[in-house]
Design a protein around this motif. Sequence first.
Motif, PDB file in Angstrom:
ATOM      1  N   THR A  57     -14.698  31.537  15.749  1.00  0.00           N
ATOM      2  CA  THR A  57     -13.597  32.490  15.755  1.00  0.00           C
ATOM      3  C   THR A  57     -13.366  32.974  17.185  1.00  0.00           C
ATOM      4  OG1 THR A  57     -15.015  34.432  15.404  1.00  0.00           O
ATOM      5  CG2 THR A  57     -14.271  33.241  13.449  1.00  0.00           C
ATOM      6  N   ASN A  58     -12.278  33.729  17.360  1.00  0.00           N
ATOM      7  CA  ASN A  58     -11.954  34.316  18.667  1.00  0.00           C
ATOM      8  C   ASN A  58     -11.801  33.228  19.730  1.00  0.00           C
ATOM      9  OD1 ASN A  58     -11.366  36.381  20.426  1.00  0.00           O
ATOM     10  ND2 ASN A  58     -13.459  37.129  20.632  1.00  0.00           N
ATOM     11  N   VAL A  59     -11.071  32.183  19.371  1.00  0.00           N
ATOM     12  CA  VAL A  59     -10.820  31.100  20.325  1.00  0.00           C
ATOM     13  C   VAL A  59      -9.352  31.122  20.749  1.00  0.00           C
ATOM     14  CG1 VAL A  59     -12.644  29.615  19.428  1.00  0.00           C
ATOM     15  CG2 VAL A  59     -10.344  29.428  18.477  1.00  0.00           C
ATOM     16  N   LEU A 101     -12.043  25.318  14.413  1.00  0.00           N
ATOM     17  CA  LEU A 101     -11.528  26.333  15.331  1.00  0.00           C
ATOM     18  C   LEU A 101     -10.645  27.264  14.516  1.00  0.00           C
ATOM     19  CD1 LEU A 101     -10.632  23.986  18.318  1.00  0.00           C
ATOM     20  CD2 LEU A 101     -12.745  25.285  17.950  1.00  0.00           C
ATOM     21  N   HIS A 102     -11.072  28.519  14.412  1.00  0.00           N
ATOM     22  CA  HIS A 102     -10.404  29.465  13.522  1.00  0.00           C
ATOM     23  C   HIS A 102      -9.405  30.333  14.283  1.00  0.00           C
ATOM     24  CE1 HIS A 102      -9.992  33.391  11.483  1.00  0.00           C
ATOM     25  NE2 HIS A 102      -9.923  32.645  10.400  1.00  0.00           N
ATOM     26  N   GLY A 103      -8.253  30.569  13.634  1.00  0.00           N
ATOM     27  CA  GLY A 103      -7.246  31.457  14.199  1.00  0.00           C
ATOM     28  C   GLY A 103      -6.340  30.808  15.217  1.00  0.00           C
ATOM     29  N   ILE A 104      -6.251  29.500  15.182  1.00  0.00           N
ATOM     30  CA  ILE A 104      -5.444  28.776  16.167  1.00  0.00           C
ATOM     31  C   ILE A 104      -4.665  27.663  15.470  1.00  0.00           C
ATOM     32  CG2 ILE A 104      -7.419  27.306  16.733  1.00  0.00           C
ATOM     33  CD1 ILE A 104      -6.344  27.081  19.568  1.00  0.00           C
ATOM     34  N   GLU A 105      -3.409  27.524  15.833  1.00  0.00           N
ATOM     35  CA  GLU A 105      -2.584  26.460  15.277  1.00  0.00           C
ATOM     36  C   GLU A 105      -3.034  25.118  15.844  1.00  0.00           C
ATOM     37  OE1 GLU A 105      -0.449  26.732  12.976  1.00  0.00           O
ATOM     38  OE2 GLU A 105       0.106  28.862  12.921  1.00  0.00           O
ATOM     39  N   PRO A 106      -2.964  24.058  15.041  1.00  0.00           N
ATOM     40  CA  PRO A 106      -3.407  22.734  15.519  1.00  0.00           C
ATOM     41  C   PRO A 106      -2.764  22.311  16.832  1.00  0.00           C
ATOM     42  CG  PRO A 106      -3.022  22.674  13.155  1.00  0.00           C
ATOM     43  CD  PRO A 106      -2.539  24.017  13.628  1.00  0.00           C
ATOM     44  N   GLU A 107      -1.483  22.609  17.002  1.00  0.00           N
ATOM     45  CA  GLU A 107      -0.787  22.175  18.210  1.00  0.00           C
ATOM     46  C   GLU A 107      -1.224  22.954  19.452  1.00  0.00           C
ATOM     47  OE1 GLU A 107       2.134  24.845  15.872  1.00  0.00           O
ATOM     48  OE2 GLU A 107       0.630  23.285  15.463  1.00  0.00           O
ATOM     49  N   ASP A 108      -1.935  24.074  19.245  1.00  0.00           N
ATOM     50  CA  ASP A 108      -2.388  24.876  20.380  1.00  0.00           C
ATOM     51  C   ASP A 108      -3.819  24.562  20.808  1.00  0.00           C
ATOM     52  OD1 ASP A 108       0.039  26.267  20.517  1.00  0.00           O
ATOM     53  OD2 ASP A 108      -0.618  27.735  19.038  1.00  0.00           O
ATOM     54  N   VAL A 109      -4.479  23.661  20.077  1.00  0.00           N
ATOM     55  CA  VAL A 109      -5.852  23.296  20.411  1.00  0.00           C
ATOM     56  C   VAL A 109      -5.877  22.498  21.711  1.00  0.00           C
ATOM     57  CG1 VAL A 109      -7.849  21.922  19.658  1.00  0.00           C
ATOM     58  CG2 VAL A 109      -6.615  23.349  18.011  1.00  0.00           C
ATOM     59  N   PHE A 137     -18.470  14.421  15.323  1.00  0.00           N
ATOM     60  CA  PHE A 137     -18.264  15.444  14.289  1.00  0.00           C
ATOM     61  C   PHE A 137     -16.778  15.546  13.941  1.00  0.00           C
ATOM     62  CE2 PHE A 137     -18.481  17.769  18.378  1.00  0.00           C
ATOM     63  CZ  PHE A 137     -17.247  18.394  18.391  1.00  0.00           C
ATOM     64  N   ALA A 138     -16.516  15.949  12.700  1.00  0.00           N
ATOM     65  CA  ALA A 138     -15.140  16.184  12.287  1.00  0.00           C
ATOM     66  C   ALA A 138     -14.647  17.476  12.918  1.00  0.00           C
ATOM     67  CB  ALA A 138     -15.048  16.276  10.765  1.00  0.00           C
ATOM     68  N   LEU A 139     -13.382  17.496  13.315  1.00  0.00           N
ATOM     69  CA  LEU A 139     -12.808  18.671  13.960  1.00  0.00           C
ATOM     70  C   LEU A 139     -11.586  19.127  13.182  1.00  0.00           C
ATOM     71  CD1 LEU A 139     -12.708  20.638  16.407  1.00  0.00           C
ATOM     72  CD2 LEU A 139     -11.208  18.963  17.527  1.00  0.00           C
ATOM     73  N   GLY A 140     -11.519  20.434  12.904  1.00  0.00           N
ATOM     74  CA  GLY A 140     -10.379  20.989  12.199  1.00  0.00           C
ATOM     75  C   GLY A 140      -9.960  22.311  12.805  1.00  0.00           C
ATOM     76  N   ALA A 141      -8.764  22.756  12.452  1.00  0.00           N
ATOM     77  CA  ALA A 141      -8.254  24.049  12.912  1.00  0.00           C
ATOM     78  C   ALA A 141      -7.596  24.743  11.731  1.00  0.00           C
ATOM     79  CB  ALA A 141      -7.260  23.880  14.052  1.00  0.00           C
ATOM     80  N   THR A 142      -7.794  26.061  11.645  1.00  0.00           N
ATOM     81  CA  THR A 142      -7.198  26.817  10.553  1.00  0.00           C
ATOM     82  C   THR A 142      -6.778  28.194  11.026  1.00  0.00           C
ATOM     83  OG1 THR A 142      -7.553  27.723   8.314  1.00  0.00           O
ATOM     84  CG2 THR A 142      -9.446  27.707   9.793  1.00  0.00           C
ATOM     85  N   THR A 143      -5.729  28.721  10.414  1.00  0.00           N
ATOM     86  CA  THR A 143      -5.282  30.085  10.686  1.00  0.00           C
ATOM     87  C   THR A 143      -5.474  30.966   9.457  1.00  0.00           C
ATOM     88  OG1 THR A 143      -3.005  29.504  10.082  1.00  0.00           O
ATOM     89  CG2 THR A 143      -3.595  29.366  12.424  1.00  0.00           C
TER      90      THR A 143
END
Length: 236
Positions: free
Chosen positions: A171-173, A195-203, A216-222
């Motif tokens: 979190t807090n990324v 990666l929590h709290g971030i849109e995929p396009e902003d990673v 490792f598998a990588l994901g992003a969620t808001t």
Amino acid sequence: MDSGSGRDRLAKQIAGEIATSDRPGETIRKWRTDFEIAQSDLAAELDVSPSVVSDYESGRRDNPGIGVVNRMVSALLAIDQRRGGRHIRQHARVISAGFDNDIVSDLREFSAAVPIERYFEAIDATELAPGSQETVVGHTVIDSIEAITRLSSEEFYRLYGQSSNRALVFTNVTRGESPLVAMRVVNPTPNAVVLHGIEPEDVWDRAADLARVDGFALGATTQELAAMLDRLGTQF
């Protein structure tokens, strides 16, 4: 660690945090809302009117003495225990691992190995890179800024290095660059990173490449964090 000692250590931690806080009322409110307890329910447990709890939380009453603090903490834990003890177990696991709740907000083991695809679905995460493993057996939710700024090198390695077969949720990324770069020097790597709290396009644009290199598998969620943890609690 048995449940009794875990509850006692949690009670001491909460009471100590309230007693030493510059704004004890806000700290009381933080723990009450974290335990998902209404002011009216806490007041009923304490046998006072809801306005008394409200006055302490807002600072309209003088700072509570240690006796009041201990009663409030005991009431919070008693209510949670009657409701099944979910929050007590959650916080006790974090304490037993040796980390503050500000750094590790959730540490849990799932009842069975969970396919990463299903885990990502449960937390509404978009997959940015596939992993070499198919399942996770638990997860650890880490505040990336708190971990980087407060942990010693030994604690940092211990936290990240205990991640085998798990998912690490940061979190807090802002872009995810710092936690992903930091993980490059830690073994073993987790099975999944979120990666929590971030849109995929902003990673960070190199994030997926690093994930593929390390396997490792990588994901992003808001998805809102409390709702995400509640959903995991009902599904896994």
